[in-house]
Design an enzyme around this catalytic site. Structure first.
Site, PDB file in Angstrom:
ATOM      1  N   ASP A  16    -102.748 -73.977  23.934  1.00  0.00           N
ATOM      2  CA  ASP A  16    -104.087 -74.170  24.522  1.00  0.00           C
ATOM      3  C   ASP A  16    -104.973 -72.919  24.527  1.00  0.00           C
ATOM      4  O   ASP A  16    -104.517 -71.850  24.922  1.00  0.00           O
ATOM      5  CB  ASP A  16    -103.985 -74.561  26.000  1.00  0.00           C
ATOM      6  CG  ASP A  16    -102.891 -75.544  26.293  1.00  0.00           C
ATOM      7  OD1 ASP A  16    -102.265 -76.045  25.363  1.00  0.00           O
ATOM      8  OD2 ASP A  16    -102.660 -75.808  27.486  1.00  0.00           O
TER       9      ASP A  16
HETATM   10  C1  FRU Z   1    -100.959 -78.290  27.525  1.00  0.00           C
HETATM   11  C2  FRU Z   1     -99.941 -77.543  28.404  1.00  0.00           C
HETATM   12  C3  FRU Z   1    -100.538 -77.210  29.745  1.00  0.00           C
HETATM   13  C4  FRU Z   1     -99.710 -76.050  30.169  1.00  0.00           C
HETATM   14  C5  FRU Z   1     -99.500 -75.326  28.861  1.00  0.00           C
HETATM   15  C6  FRU Z   1     -98.174 -74.618  28.749  1.00  0.00           C
HETATM   16  O1  FRU Z   1    -100.687 -78.138  26.167  1.00  0.00           O
HETATM   17  O2  FRU Z   1     -98.765 -78.324  28.548  1.00  0.00           O
HETATM   18  O3  FRU Z   1    -100.526 -78.274  30.666  1.00  0.00           O
HETATM   19  O4  FRU Z   1    -100.361 -75.224  31.100  1.00  0.00           O
HETATM   20  O5  FRU Z   1     -99.583 -76.300  27.847  1.00  0.00           O
HETATM   21  O6  FRU Z   1     -98.119 -73.898  27.557  1.00  0.00           O
END
Ligand code: FRU
Length: 467
Positions: free
Chosen positions: A22
């Site tokens: 993300d």
């Molecule tokens: C979304 C997610 C978020 C989390 C992050 C961990 O892709 O699962 O909810 O904070 O990635 O890497």
């Protein structure tokens, strides 16, 4: 076996090595765009989340900066610094993010760190500012805080799921980013859309030329793996939606994050994940890419529009135009346009057609090819990867609805960057795809028609490597 390099995007942002997911903490501060992102510097696989950091003056050329956040042994983020956001609090850059400290990443708390003016060095607040889901909420997940300032207070939405009920977005408020009061469930839609957990929620207020305004709430939904939005209003502290759509219909863009830049533009970036199998991803040097910057608008029909940011035009180099092509049950390959880094603009009249396809990453003999297909009878657009690579079979069920009025041409802008394809259909629908051609000569561009198609415009630009 194809080499990973054949698949290495050039003008999409990638981590310097290792893994990214993300985008986090997007902000423009003192003229500089900052991108943070979920990052594993130790290899191309998801583990022990850090916050990578990069800066840009134009959203196109990015410079890597030192890692911004790393897990602190014994701290509330000992096993990972999960997603979050960045705000400027009375001049102080502040990150609000999810910390996890257990091996299964289930103990999710909200953490805070303050930084210097260049957003490079961060000091973590010793304790979480929220130490878990609110009492009475049987939460499946409690993560990805997004904070904004409104009417003299800080507001926050957090992604969650309520056991037995479905995905939900929770709502908090604070005078100082440190003391947070729970205000209730902000949004809880139909579980057919929100799934079991809403990840990465964020809001953007949008308006159109007619003076209509709305608040768009975005989230990414487990288990569907889709980034969605609803458009609506906030009333009495909770959100009601009147319409919904997908940020991207293509099946490999997830966890987008938006922000408002100095020009007032609402911009989102998403994570484009890999569609290679895990062993192959692990054998490479990097995994995951950032989407192109997409400018969000409120359209006249109440849906959101997404268009590539103008700055991308600075990548354009050699241009080739073909006009007035007429095709009837035929395939045509452009004689003088090829490349793994291209932008293509096409306008086609498809009233008399069953199907029209723009063909990219095609080998000269057509053994490999990726088709961006418009089915004129069902009025769906999709990326067809079934013949993208000779060494792997793939089907893709992801389609974007794209109804065209009688006589309205199909207009596409397509960005090809090695293994990444991003398609913008007018400003109405986006599709991101990943393709992994095995042949080095899979660089050709063409068009295909079933039935009769008039291609009134086909422009191909070679794009620079901003490297
Ligand atoms: C979304 C997610 C978020 C989390 C992050 C961990 O892709 O699962 O909810 O904070 O990635 O890497």
């Amino acid at each position: 076996m194809p080499t990973t390099d054949l698949h290495h995007p050039r003008y999409h942002f990638l981590p310097p090595s290792g893994w990214m997911n993300d985008p986090n903490g997007l902000i423009q501060h003192e003229g500089v765009y900052h991108l943070f992102y979920q990052h594993n510097p130790d290899g191309p696989f998801w583990s022990t989340m850090h916050w990578g950091h990069a800066v840009s003056r134009d959203l196109v050329h990015w410079e890597h900066r030192p890692i911004a956040l790393a897990p602190t042994p014994g701290g509330p983020d000992a096993t990972g610094c999960f997603s979050g956001c960045c705000v400027i609090d009375r001049g102080v850059p502040t990150l609000i993010y999810t910390g996890v400290d257990d091996p299964a990443w289930n103990h999710q708390v909200t953490c805070l760190a303050t930084g210097d003016a260049t957003l490079t060095a961060w000091n973590k607040h010793p304790r979480p500012v929220i130490d878990g889901p609110p009492p009475g909420v049987d939460a499946l997940g409690f993560r990805d805080p997004y904070v904004w300032r409104e009417r003299g207070e800080w507001r926050m939405v957090i992604g969650a799921g309520i056991r037995g009920v479905g995905g939900a977005v929770l709502h908090y408020a604070s005078p100082d980013l440190r003391e947070w009061a729970y205000r209730g469930v902000y949004y809880q839609g139909d579980p057919d859309i929100t799934g079991t957990v809403c990840e990465c929620p964020f809001c953007l207020d949008v308006s159109n030329d007619a003076g209509e305004t709305a608040r768009a709430l975005f989230f990414s939904s487990i288990p569907f793996g889709k980034a969605l939005y609803v458009v609506g209003d906030e009333r009495g502290g909770s959100y009601s939606a009147r319409g919904s759509g997908a940020v991207d219909w293509g099946g490999c863009l997830y966890a987008p994050l938006g922000f408002v830049d100095g020009r007032g533009r609402r911009i989102v970036f998403g994570w484009i994940w890999e569609m290679r199998d895990e062993a192959e991803v692990r054998a490479g040097a990097w995994a995951g890419a950032l989407s192109l910057p997409r400018v969000v608008t409120l359209r006249g029909d109440g849906a959101l529009g997404f268009a590539p940011a103008d700055e991308l035009e600075s990548l354009r180099r050699r241009r080739v135009d073909y006009d007035g092509l007429r095709l009837s049950d035929a395939t045509w390959q452009a004689p003088d346009a090829r490349g793994a880094q291209l932008e293509i603009a096409v306008e086609a009249r498809v009233d008399e057609a069953h199907e029209f396809a723009l063909v990219v990453r095609a080998s000269p003999d057509g053994e490999e090819r990726t088709r961006i297909v418009y089915d004129a009878s069902s009025q769906f657009l999709r990326i067809d990867p079934s013949r993208s690579s000779r060494d792997r079979a793939r089907a893709d069920r992801h389609v974007a609805p794209l109804p065209l009025a009688r006589g309205e041409p199909l207009r596409l802008r397509v960005f090809v960057d090695a293994s990444v394809i991003e398609v913008f259909a007018g400003d109405r629908a986006c599709l991101a795809g990943r393709v992994y051609p095995a042949r080095e000569d899979s660089l050709c561009v063409g068009v295909q028609a079933r039935g009769a198609v008039e291609v009134s415009r086909l422009t191909v630009w070679e794009l620079a490597d901003p490297g």
